[in-house]
Design an enzyme around this catalytic site. Structure first.
Site, short mmCIF file in Angstrom:
data_model
loop_
_atom_site.label_atom_id
_atom_site.label_comp_id
_atom_site.label_asym_id
_atom_site.label_seq_id
_atom_site.Cartn_x
_atom_site.Cartn_y
_atom_site.Cartn_z
N THR A 1 1.31 3.40 2.30
CA THR A 1 2.08 3.65 3.52
C THR A 1 3.23 2.65 3.62
OG1 THR A 1 -0.08 4.18 4.49
CG2 THR A 1 1.82 4.26 5.96
N GLY B 1 0.82 -1.22 0.00
CA GLY B 1 0.00 0.00 0.00
C GLY B 1 0.84 1.26 0.00
N GLU C 1 -1.46 -10.72 3.32
CA GLU C 1 -1.09 -9.89 4.48
C GLU C 1 -1.40 -10.62 5.78
OE1 GLU C 1 -1.60 -5.44 2.56
OE2 GLU C 1 -3.35 -6.42 3.40
N GLY D 1 -7.12 -4.55 3.48
CA GLY D 1 -7.53 -5.13 2.22
C GLY D 1 -7.97 -4.11 1.19
N LYS E 1 -6.71 7.03 9.67
CA LYS E 1 -7.09 5.61 9.77
C LYS E 1 -7.55 5.22 11.18
CE LYS E 1 -5.56 5.00 5.56
NZ LYS E 1 -4.48 4.12 5.20
N ASP F 1 -6.45 0.08 6.76
CA ASP F 1 -7.52 1.00 6.34
C ASP F 1 -8.23 1.60 7.53
OD1 ASP F 1 -7.26 0.57 3.44
OD2 ASP F 1 -7.72 -1.49 4.01
N ASP G 1 3.11 -3.19 8.19
CA ASP G 1 2.09 -3.08 7.14
C ASP G 1 1.16 -1.91 7.46
OD1 ASP G 1 0.52 -3.64 4.94
OD2 ASP G 1 0.06 -5.70 5.52
O1 LIG Z 1 -4.48 -3.61 3.46
C1 LIG Z 1 -3.86 -3.04 2.59
C2 LIG Z 1 -3.65 -3.61 1.24
O2 LIG Z 1 -4.38 -4.80 1.09
C3 LIG Z 1 -3.25 -1.73 2.88
O3 LIG Z 1 -2.32 -1.88 3.91
C4 LIG Z 1 -4.34 -0.79 3.27
O4 LIG Z 1 -5.29 -0.74 2.23
C5 LIG Z 1 -3.80 0.60 3.54
O5 LIG Z 1 -3.30 1.12 2.35
P1 LIG Z 1 -2.69 2.59 2.27
O6 LIG Z 1 -1.46 2.59 3.09
O7 LIG Z 1 -2.44 2.78 0.80
O8 LIG Z 1 -3.74 3.55 2.78
#
Ligand SMILES: O=C(CO)[C@H](O)[C@H](O)COP(=O)(O)O
Length: 231
Positions: free
Chosen positions: A30, A28, A104, A96, A122, A85, A82
């Site tokens: 981040t 993602g 993940e 996801g 978040k 959301d 990781d």
């Molecule tokens: O779960 C994920 C991917 O499956 C991501 O970690 C989640 O969607 C957060 O993404 P981002 O850092 O782009 O906001």
């Protein structure tokens, strides 16, 4: 601003990475600055082995020279970093949004510790404003969707359940599955919903991560807050 906050959270997580670690590497926008910052450390001599949670992250790691492995070769990991959301006060997560939730979750579960990185947007009191991604087998899609509706209804939840599309095509995960995005709204009992969804044969996995995250680094304009799981 959001990109800057993601970068700050990513850099905070880098502080808990030690040379010699076997690392789960998330997916993602981040996770990406984390991967880039990790690559700088590797270039400077840090020794790590990474197990990426998606083809997308694997490609970026390979381009940047981070040594990679698989869970077949390296079945136990020290740490996974990781994104998420949504993050609630108990460090229960919705994940996801990027479509990698199955890998993940497998990687996080194989890790002694999972650290989440995110910007302040978040952080929530109750999970559910973000539609819950549910990874499903392609076979029996209609029946699985109906079973998800019934399971949710049994817990007093309802809402639109949409088959994820990207660029006018049905989105297919790295594992070859579809994703249903379920807009149930507030989920007062994530554990109950998790169990109910796991009972459905066509559900491969869902985006509720419960009891996996041990720590979160959440960046806001005031700095980076480190939250440790109460469990
Ligand atoms: O779960 C994920 C991917 O499956 C991501 O970690 C989640 O969607 C957060 O993404 P981002 O850092 O782009 O906001």
């Amino acid at each position: 601003m959001s990109a800057e906050l993601k970068e700050r959270a990513a850099r905070a997580a880098l502080e808990v990475v030690e040379s010699g670690m076997r690392l789960g590497i998330g997916t993602g926008s981040t996770a990406e600055p984390f991967i880039r910052a990790l690559a700088d450390k590797v270039l400077a001599g840090m020794r790590v082995i990474g197990v990426p949670t998606s083809q997308r992250s694997a490609k970026l790691c390979a381009e940047l020279g981070i040594p990679l492995s698989t869970l077949e070769e390296t079945p136990e990991l020290d740490l996974t970093v990781d994104g998420a959301d949504e993050i609630d006060p108990q460090l229960r997560l919705i994940k996801g949004g990027g479509g990698s939730l199955l890998r993940e979750k497998i990687v996080a579960a194989a890790s002694a510790r999972m650290v989440v990185i995110a910007d302040i947007s978040k952080k929530v009191e109750t999970l559910g404003a973000f539609p819950l991604p549910i990874e499903v087998d392609q076979f029996g899609l209609g029946a699985t969707r109906r079973a998800v509706e019934k399971a949710a209804s049994g817990l007093g939840l309802s809402g639109e359940i949409v088959l994820r599309q990207r660029s006018d095509k049905v989105f297919v995960t790295d594992g070859g599955h579809y994703i249903l995005d379920a807009s149930f709204g507030r989920i007062p009992d994530p554990e109950g919903l998790s169990c109910a969804l796991h009972e459905i044969p066509g559900v491969v996995e869902h985006g509720l991560f419960i009891g996996l995250a041990r720590q979160a680094f959440i960046a806001s304009s005031d700095g980076v807050e480190a939250i440790v799981s109460p469990r």
